[in-house]
Design a protein around this motif. Structure first.
Motif, mmCIF file in Angstrom:
data_model
loop_
_atom_site.group_PDB
_atom_site.id
_atom_site.type_symbol
_atom_site.label_atom_id
_atom_site.label_comp_id
_atom_site.label_asym_id
_atom_site.label_seq_id
_atom_site.Cartn_x
_atom_site.Cartn_y
_atom_site.Cartn_z
ATOM 1 N N THR A 122 79.096 11.734 21.341
ATOM 2 C CA THR A 122 79.838 12.599 20.376
ATOM 3 C C THR A 122 79.421 14.084 20.401
ATOM 4 O O THR A 122 78.036 14.180 20.748
ATOM 5 N N LYS A 123 80.144 15.141 19.923
ATOM 6 C CA LYS A 123 79.607 16.531 19.981
ATOM 7 C C LYS A 123 78.959 16.489 18.695
ATOM 8 O O LYS A 123 79.209 15.738 17.393
ATOM 9 N N PRO A 124 77.593 17.234 18.399
ATOM 10 C CA PRO A 124 77.167 17.657 17.129
ATOM 11 C C PRO A 124 78.249 18.033 16.422
ATOM 12 O O PRO A 124 79.022 18.915 16.549
ATOM 13 N N LEU A 125 78.085 17.650 14.857
ATOM 14 C CA LEU A 125 78.935 17.790 13.930
ATOM 15 C C LEU A 125 79.355 19.471 13.820
ATOM 16 O O LEU A 125 80.375 19.935 13.670
ATOM 17 N N GLY A 126 78.067 20.410 13.714
ATOM 18 C CA GLY A 126 78.303 21.746 13.881
ATOM 19 C C GLY A 126 79.114 22.295 14.896
ATOM 20 O O GLY A 126 79.925 23.199 14.734
ATOM 21 N N ASN A 135 89.099 7.080 22.504
ATOM 22 C CA ASN A 135 88.925 6.050 21.322
ATOM 23 C C ASN A 135 88.212 6.738 20.332
ATOM 24 O O ASN A 135 86.876 6.646 20.154
ATOM 25 N N PHE A 136 88.871 7.630 19.497
ATOM 26 C CA PHE A 136 88.335 8.339 18.309
ATOM 27 C C PHE A 136 87.397 7.608 17.604
ATOM 28 O O PHE A 136 86.456 8.079 17.083
ATOM 29 N N ILE A 137 87.556 6.326 17.430
ATOM 30 C CA ILE A 137 86.727 5.510 16.476
ATOM 31 C C ILE A 137 85.659 4.597 17.197
ATOM 32 O O ILE A 137 85.335 3.676 16.559
ATOM 33 N N GLY A 138 85.318 5.248 18.425
ATOM 34 C CA GLY A 138 84.291 4.305 19.134
ATOM 35 C C GLY A 138 83.068 4.383 18.426
ATOM 36 O O GLY A 138 82.387 3.303 18.385
ATOM 37 N N ASP A 139 82.791 5.440 17.692
ATOM 38 C CA ASP A 139 81.480 5.381 16.869
ATOM 39 C C ASP A 139 81.980 5.735 15.360
ATOM 40 O O ASP A 139 81.499 6.587 14.624
ATOM 41 N N ARG A 140 82.306 4.558 14.714
ATOM 42 C CA ARG A 140 83.032 4.387 13.484
ATOM 43 C C ARG A 140 81.965 4.871 12.459
ATOM 44 O O ARG A 140 82.273 5.513 11.222
ATOM 45 N N ARG A 141 80.606 4.191 12.553
ATOM 46 C CA ARG A 141 79.595 4.604 11.533
ATOM 47 C C ARG A 141 79.546 6.063 11.182
ATOM 48 O O ARG A 141 79.643 6.692 10.268
ATOM 49 N N LYS A 142 79.328 6.916 12.400
ATOM 50 C CA LYS A 142 78.979 8.110 12.348
ATOM 51 C C LYS A 142 80.308 9.087 11.759
ATOM 52 O O LYS A 142 80.282 9.939 11.004
ATOM 53 N N LEU A 143 81.565 8.508 12.200
ATOM 54 C CA LEU A 143 82.786 9.027 11.696
ATOM 55 C C LEU A 143 82.690 8.933 10.167
ATOM 56 O O LEU A 143 82.829 10.013 9.436
ATOM 57 N N LYS A 144 82.663 7.735 9.456
ATOM 58 C CA LYS A 144 82.552 7.557 8.052
ATOM 59 C C LYS A 144 81.623 8.431 7.364
ATOM 60 O O LYS A 144 81.798 8.759 6.421
ATOM 61 N N GLU A 145 80.496 8.279 8.065
ATOM 62 C CA GLU A 145 79.135 8.666 6.993
ATOM 63 C C GLU A 145 78.966 10.054 7.290
ATOM 64 O O GLU A 145 78.268 10.831 6.570
ATOM 65 N N GLU A 146 79.369 10.827 8.315
ATOM 66 C CA GLU A 146 78.942 12.085 8.915
ATOM 67 C C GLU A 146 79.981 13.089 8.937
ATOM 68 O O GLU A 146 80.215 14.304 8.399
ATOM 69 N N VAL A 147 80.908 12.744 9.937
ATOM 70 C CA VAL A 147 81.808 13.587 10.366
ATOM 71 C C VAL A 147 83.270 13.813 9.531
ATOM 72 O O VAL A 147 83.559 14.913 9.097
ATOM 73 N N LEU A 148 83.918 12.650 9.038
ATOM 74 C CA LEU A 148 84.877 12.687 8.208
ATOM 75 C C LEU A 148 84.700 13.255 6.675
ATOM 76 O O LEU A 148 85.699 14.189 6.428
ATOM 77 N N PRO A 149 83.676 13.047 6.121
ATOM 78 C CA PRO A 149 83.545 13.854 4.928
ATOM 79 C C PRO A 149 83.321 15.405 5.091
ATOM 80 O O PRO A 149 83.889 15.932 4.225
ATOM 81 N N VAL A 150 82.898 15.805 6.239
ATOM 82 C CA VAL A 150 82.661 17.211 6.278
ATOM 83 C C VAL A 150 83.937 17.818 6.858
ATOM 84 O O VAL A 150 84.360 18.942 6.447
#
Length: 492
Positions: free
Chosen positions: A194-198, A222-237
């Motif tokens: 994944t790309k860094p959030l910034g 597959n956008f949800i391949g790393d779902r932990r990072k999505l839920k904890e870091e990416v989607l909240p931002v």
């Protein structure tokens, strides 16, 4: 140097949406994200122009300006890519080629001057270094995977956004699953990167500054391949970013069916602005799923999973396949019933194809069943392998599916089914894309007056205004999609 970046033309297919473009006054679905990213990796002092053959033709003046032509293409664009390369060779213009088509089939393009294969973040700098030293090689390959932090923001200034129905960005590469027929893991591996959030936010900022408002496609396989990072870091931002700017975009992407198992993930995606998701369902026949290693689809009620996703606020688009070794003639009726009962409006059905490099291609080669190379089109009826089922029966059954699901009555029934099931975000805004009013007027004329679907069109039109007025723009959008899909299926 003067660098001309050329994106070959797509033939008609489900994904092209070419017949829908005329309604909204656009010329293509998406800009060529790969070439725009490559352009950003080239020296700033070089002059760069881009010609997307899906938007306008390539002129002699374009080629006369260029010192060098860069070409990137998917497998389905092979024919157009060959034509571009032939024109360049005739004029003596140096060509540099990369992307999925050339990475997979580079032996088939001896006329290309330089092949920069694999992930460009690794191989393109090697080519540029050698070019500066005056000793560029013909072939650049790399087995290692790139760090996506090395991928620059695309050079949007090379395109006119008004030519496209949507913009696109990439957040991740790779898929944790390994379906036998799929070449994604061959190209990008099974470990999602994944790309860094910034960096992701910077790319969204660049689209916002560009003035773009509306649809943005996350092209991740597959956008949800790393779902932990999505839920904890990416989607909240992402939720915060969208809310601070009053939701200038709405997103869609591709994911696996196990998205249905994660209520929190679906809720966060919807809050972040995701409205649509493409899912590879392939077949409701469990033997076919087991045969191809589609383990994430096994031991679940696929209809219930689709319903859960749609009720969570995500419209499901589905990919389906016929031609697995375990398929019997009953599969055609099974697929048609499933598609109708699921309410999946955009059901993209294709005949199984053995792409080079996949486990399916390797198995069929061992079994002596390969007939040639795959076209890369999800609407091709040119089998490139010997199926277990009689070939004529398979093709006729496939055509029967398309004739059924894109007949006006069945298609509009699915649209209404979806509108009943779909639960959009409570505070979601209407997304009146540029050109929507014109598209509405054109749909009333071409679909409601001239088209053979006119009775179904007006039934949907009135029903939606009375029962689901908030979803009226979506209903008209799907009516226009239906025109495109029917045109494509009629050609097949």
């Amino acid at each position: 140097m003067n660098i001309l970046l050329i994106y070959p033309r797509y033939p008609d297919s489900f994904w092209s949406f070419r017949h829908a473009m005329r309604f909204i006054g656009r010329k293509a679905s998406f800009p060529p994200l790969g070439l725009l990213t490559v352009a950003a990796m080239l020296p700033q002092s070089w002059q760069k122009r881009l010609v997307d053959l899906n938007v306008r033709p390539l002129t002699d003046q374009d080629l006369a300006w260029a010192d060098c032509v860069f070409i990137s293409a998917m497998t389905i664009q092979r024919g157009s890519a060959r034509e571009v390369i032939a024109r360049c060779r005739e004029l003596g213009i140096r060509t540099v080629a990369g992307g999925p088509l050339f990475t997979t089939f580079h032996q088939d393009f001896p006329e290309v001057d330089h092949l920069v294969l694999g992930e460009g973040e690794i191989t393109l700098p090697l080519f540029l270094r050698d070019l500066e030293l005056g000793r560029p090689q013909r072939l650049y390959e790399a087995e290692q995977r790139a760090h996506l932090r090395d991928s620059p923001t695309p050079l949007w200034e090379l395109i006119d956004p008004r030519s496209y129905a949507a913009m696109n960005i990439q957040y991740s590469r790779g898929c944790p699953f390994d379906c036998e027929f799929c070449d994604i893991t061959v190209l990008f591996g099974r470990k999602p990167r994944t790309k860094p959030l910034g960096q992701l936010i910077a790319e969204l900022d660049s689209l916002y500054r560009l003035g773009w408002r509306g649809a943005v496609f996350f092209v991740d396989d597959n956008f949800i391949g790393d779902r932990r990072k999505l839920k904890e870091e990416v989607l909240p931002v992402l939720i915060e970013w969208m809310e601070a700017r009053k939701h200038p975009f709405y997103f869609y992407t591709e994911a696996s069916i196990d998205l249905a198992d994660d209520d929190r993930l679906m809720e966060q995606m919807v809050r972040a602005g995701f409205e649509e998701v493409f899912i590879g369902i392939e077949t409701p026949h469990e033997e076919g799923l087991a045969e191809t290693g589609k383990m994430q689809n096994i031991n679940r009620n696929l209809l219930v999973s689709v319903r859960r996703i749609q009720r969570a606020g995500l419209q499901v688009h589905g990919g389906f396949i016929v031609g697995f070794d375990s398929d019997t003639p009953a599969i055609f009726g099974t697929q048609m019933r499933f598609i109708q009962e699921s309410g999946i409006v955009t059901a993209m059905v294709g005949v199984l194809s053995a792409m080079r490099g996949t486990r399916l291609h390797q198995r069929l080669e061992r079994e002596g069943r390969l007939l040639g190379e795959a076209s890369g089109s999800n609407t091709s009826v040119d089998l490139n392998f010997v199926p277990r089922m009689d070939s004529e029966l398979l093709i006729s059954g496939y055509r029967e599916i398309l004739s059924f699901i894109y007949a006006p009555r069945e298609y509009y029934q699915r649209v209404m089914h979806l509108l009943r099931e779909y639960r959009p975000r409570a505070k979601a805004r209407f997304h009146l894309q540029p050109g929507y009013v014109g598209a509405l007027v054109k749909s009333m004329l071409f679909l409601g007056v001239i088209g053979r679907e006119r009775l179904h069109y007006w039934k949907l039109f009135i029903w939606t205004l009375l029962r689901k007025p908030r979803l009226f723009p979506l209903a008209i959008t799907y009516a226009i999609y239906g025109f495109h899909f029917r045109k494509v299926s009629e050609k097949i």
